[in-house]
Design a protein around this motif. Sequence first.
Motif, short mmCIF file in Angstrom:
data_model
loop_
_atom_site.label_atom_id
_atom_site.label_comp_id
_atom_site.label_asym_id
_atom_site.label_seq_id
_atom_site.Cartn_x
_atom_site.Cartn_y
_atom_site.Cartn_z
N GLU A 126 31.94 53.08 44.36
CA GLU A 126 33.17 53.03 45.13
C GLU A 126 32.97 52.40 46.50
O GLU A 126 33.87 51.72 47.02
CB GLU A 126 33.73 54.45 45.29
CG GLU A 126 35.12 54.49 45.91
CD GLU A 126 35.61 55.91 46.12
OE1 GLU A 126 36.72 56.22 45.64
OE2 GLU A 126 34.88 56.71 46.75
N GLU A 127 31.81 52.56 47.07
CA GLU A 127 31.55 52.01 48.41
C GLU A 127 31.65 50.48 48.39
O GLU A 127 32.27 49.87 49.28
CB GLU A 127 30.17 52.45 48.89
CG GLU A 127 29.85 51.98 50.30
CD GLU A 127 28.49 52.46 50.78
OE1 GLU A 127 28.03 51.97 51.83
OE2 GLU A 127 27.90 53.32 50.09
N ASN A 128 31.05 49.85 47.39
CA ASN A 128 31.14 48.39 47.28
C ASN A 128 32.57 47.95 47.00
O ASN A 128 33.02 46.91 47.49
CB ASN A 128 30.22 47.88 46.17
CG ASN A 128 28.76 47.91 46.57
OD1 ASN A 128 28.43 47.71 47.74
ND2 ASN A 128 27.88 48.14 45.61
N ALA A 166 34.75 45.40 49.31
CA ALA A 166 35.35 44.17 48.76
C ALA A 166 36.87 44.21 48.90
O ALA A 166 37.50 43.18 49.19
CB ALA A 166 34.95 44.02 47.30
N PHE A 167 37.45 45.37 48.71
CA PHE A 167 38.90 45.52 48.81
C PHE A 167 39.37 45.24 50.24
O PHE A 167 40.37 44.54 50.47
CB PHE A 167 39.29 46.92 48.36
CG PHE A 167 40.76 47.23 48.48
CD1 PHE A 167 41.73 46.34 48.05
CD2 PHE A 167 41.17 48.43 49.06
CE1 PHE A 167 43.08 46.64 48.18
CE2 PHE A 167 42.52 48.74 49.19
CZ PHE A 167 43.47 47.84 48.75
N TRP A 224 37.91 43.39 52.55
CA TRP A 224 37.78 41.96 52.85
C TRP A 224 38.92 41.17 52.19
O TRP A 224 39.49 40.27 52.81
CB TRP A 224 36.42 41.46 52.33
CG TRP A 224 36.09 40.06 52.80
CD1 TRP A 224 35.36 39.72 53.89
CD2 TRP A 224 36.52 38.83 52.18
NE1 TRP A 224 35.28 38.35 54.00
CE2 TRP A 224 35.98 37.78 52.96
CE3 TRP A 224 37.27 38.51 51.07
CZ2 TRP A 224 36.19 36.43 52.65
CZ3 TRP A 224 37.49 37.18 50.76
CH2 TRP A 224 36.96 36.16 51.54
N ALA A 225 39.24 41.53 50.94
CA ALA A 225 40.29 40.80 50.23
C ALA A 225 41.65 40.99 50.92
O ALA A 225 42.44 40.04 51.03
CB ALA A 225 40.37 41.28 48.78
N CYS A 226 41.92 42.22 51.38
CA CYS A 226 43.20 42.47 52.05
C CYS A 226 43.31 41.70 53.36
O CYS A 226 44.41 41.29 53.77
CB CYS A 226 43.37 43.96 52.31
SG CYS A 226 43.61 44.95 50.82
N GLN A 227 42.18 41.49 54.02
CA GLN A 227 42.19 40.77 55.29
C GLN A 227 42.35 39.26 55.11
O GLN A 227 42.76 38.57 56.04
CB GLN A 227 40.90 41.07 56.07
CG GLN A 227 40.78 42.52 56.54
CD GLN A 227 39.40 42.83 57.08
OE1 GLN A 227 38.45 42.07 56.86
NE2 GLN A 227 39.29 43.95 57.79
N LYS A 253 41.91 38.82 41.45
CA LYS A 253 40.87 37.89 40.98
C LYS A 253 39.59 38.06 41.79
O LYS A 253 38.47 38.06 41.23
CB LYS A 253 41.36 36.46 41.08
CG LYS A 253 40.36 35.41 40.58
CD LYS A 253 40.91 34.01 40.68
CE LYS A 253 39.93 32.98 40.12
NZ LYS A 253 38.61 33.03 40.77
N TYR A 254 39.72 38.23 43.09
CA TYR A 254 38.54 38.38 43.93
C TYR A 254 37.74 39.63 43.55
O TYR A 254 36.50 39.59 43.48
CB TYR A 254 38.95 38.45 45.40
CG TYR A 254 37.80 38.70 46.35
CD1 TYR A 254 36.91 37.68 46.68
CD2 TYR A 254 37.59 39.97 46.89
CE1 TYR A 254 35.84 37.91 47.53
CE2 TYR A 254 36.52 40.22 47.75
CZ TYR A 254 35.64 39.19 48.05
OH TYR A 254 34.58 39.42 48.89
N LEU A 255 38.42 40.73 43.31
CA LEU A 255 37.72 41.97 42.98
C LEU A 255 37.03 41.87 41.62
O LEU A 255 35.90 42.35 41.45
CB LEU A 255 38.70 43.14 43.00
CG LEU A 255 39.28 43.49 44.37
CD1 LEU A 255 40.27 44.64 44.27
CD2 LEU A 255 38.18 43.82 45.37
#
Length: 479
Positions: free
Chosen positions: A422-424, A428-429, A431-434, A444-446
């Motif tokens: 969950e930490e990773n 990643a989540f 960074w994607a939201c930003q 797609k990114y996740l």
Amino acid sequence: MTAVPLPRPSSQPPERSNSGSPDVTPVFALKELVARLNREQHKIQDLLSSLGFALRSFSNLNQFLELIPLMASRVTDADGGALILFRPNGQVKLERLHCQDAKWGQELRKGLEIATRQITASLTGLPPGEALARSSQVVAMLDHQITRHLGGEIQIFGTGILVKNNERGRLYVFSRESDYTWTETRQKLVRLVADQTAVAIENDELTVELKKKERLDRELEIGADIQLRLLPRQCPAIDGIELAALCKTANRVGGDYYDFIPADYGQTRKANPSNSDGKWSLAIGDVMGKGVPAGLIMTMTRGMLRAEVLNGHSPARILQHLNQVMYADLENSNRFVTLFYSEYDPKTRLLSYSNAAHNPPLLWHAATNTIKRLDTHGMLIGLDIETQFQDAQAQLEPGDTLIYYTDGFTDAANQYGQRFDEENLISAFRWACQHFDDPQQILKYLFDCVQQFIGVGNPNSDDMTLVVLRVKPMPDQTS
């Protein structure tokens, strides 16, 4: 060394001496012997060639087995042959019998059937696997009973039918001639016929297994197609939010489930409920296990949940009713379901939810750049019929992003056995939201992050499902 029989009288008259008596010279006798051996060799080659052709050509095992006792007796110049097979259920059965003398054949059949019945009776009550495991004992008893019932004056030779190193039967050849001997050549010929028989039996079993596999593959294809059709074909257009979703199954039929359900009966009756501004239910679940059993339970969960949603209860009450209805079936199947159920009101941007031990969705608040886990207390669906679930709410704001996911993401492992965890996923989540405004880009990114973690080209061992919900920003917030 193989004994060579004396030459039989030739059909051509031998040379005669001046006295008128036959002149059988050593040269003539040798020529006759060579000619006879050549004829015998060609006959054996023709018979074995015919047997090989039958093995390649016959699609029916029974047709091929008809030839075995006949071929075994012909290539050895014997009077008859019998094929006895050991059935998986422990039965020892006289499968085929050939005898040149019909009357003697009846006597042979009677003796062989008595012997096989006695062996079968001795195996009655044993599990099928144990009966086959005792094949060496069965062979010894069978040889003894056949010799006993057919009489000691008959010349008998038997050899095993070996399929994958397991004796699946015996091939016997008989002769009533007192001077008949089982030479090494004759024994090899009988074993050769027995080996061809074993190949035919194994080929038939492989064909049966292949047909079963093809039928199962067709059923799996149908099951996968039905399951795919039960998942939402597209995300609904709900007022004020954008959605993206994807389910990747580890097998053709998976146990992951997600759904978008109109929350009232009036919406379900509309031709296009996606254009409604009413409440919507968003659910994600995971059946413990994979493959067809998990897929069947997932389908059952979907149907019951959709029916329960129309009752208008709170999320916790809906999970409670679902658990009570499904408890007996899940207990019998020794499987359980994790399920996160939520309802979104486009008018207030309020998300009401309850969790049955599923991975808590992650909510990214755009204003504070913080991530919150949406969770409540509650056990698995099907674990305890008296389980109580809790209600909770989250106020979504413009620009906020929420992801629903299954444990295929966090449990994905790389070649070193390390889990994505969950930490990773949170990192990643965030960074994607930003960096992305489109839910499809976030999704797609996740997925790409997990694939890169486990290794490019390496399939994940579990189903992976992800739903991304993004609240549209206010007009003055867009760039």
